[in-house]
Design an enzyme around this catalytic site. Structure first.
Site: not given
Ligand code: PNS
Length: 165
Positions: A17, A41, A93, A134
């Site tokens: 990250h 998650k 990645r 993670s």
């Molecule tokens: O590290 P991650 O879990 O791959 O990140 C994903 C994350 C947290 C960026 C995504 O789930 C997100 O944007 N969550 C906030 C809520 C939201 O906007 N959801 C719609 C995404 S299209």
């Protein structure tokens, strides 16, 4: 000044990250790390703790010391609007990341009105961290493996403490 958001669950923040945030900071004048909720998650660490660990990691590197960090309370696109971001920066990645990220990038663009909305910039991460996720870090820690060389200082202790609870 152009602002970008580096979003993620950061549960916990890893060296992978940090590599991506550093690259984002080289491209944008102002970078905000957004600690968000991923509905798919179950987080190990509470959001405030994740924010604190990200802050400590950013402060430890002169290249990222001026990067801001905040919790994303709802939709990422609303957070981007509130901080005035023109872009979301995500690290890749490999192909599996792209497959997971593209629908989110397109949804975020859709939610912000198409061409004028927030754009996602994909940045290839350092291949030396291609195995660092993670979820894997937590798995290794859960079964007693070493994670100190995968995460910023202080994070391993936080993960072990949370797993012991
Ligand atoms: O590290 P991650 O879990 O791959 O990140 C994903 C994350 C947290 C960026 C995504 O789930 C997100 O944007 N969550 C906030 C809520 C939201 O906007 N959801 C719609 C995404 S299209």
């Amino acid at each position: 000044m152009s602002t970008a958001v580096c979003p993620g669950s950061f549960d916990p923040i890893t060296l992978g990250h940090l590599d991506v945030v550093r690259r984002a900071r080289r491209m944008f004048d102002d970078v905000v790390v957004g600690v968000a909720r991923n509905a798919a998650k179950n987080a190990l660490l509470p959001p405030e703790r994740r924010v604190d660990l990200v802050r400590a990691a950013l402060d430890a590197d002169p290249e990222t010391a001026d990067v801001r960090v905040a919790e994303v309370p709802g939709l990422l696109v609303d957070f981007c609007r509130d901080v005035g971001a023109v872009a979301v920066v995500k690290g890749l990645r490999g192909g599996a990341d792209f497959d997971a990220e593209l629908p989110m990038a397109l949804m975020n663009r859709h939610l912000t009105g198409g061409a004028t909305g927030v754009e996602t910039v994909f940045v290839p991460g350092d291949p030396g961290y291609a195995h660092v996720a993670s979820s894997l870090v937590k798995d290794v820690a859960r079964f007693g493996g070493p994670i100190d060389d995968l995460v910023p200082a202080g994070v391993a202790d936080a993960v072990h403490a949370a797993l012991a609870r």
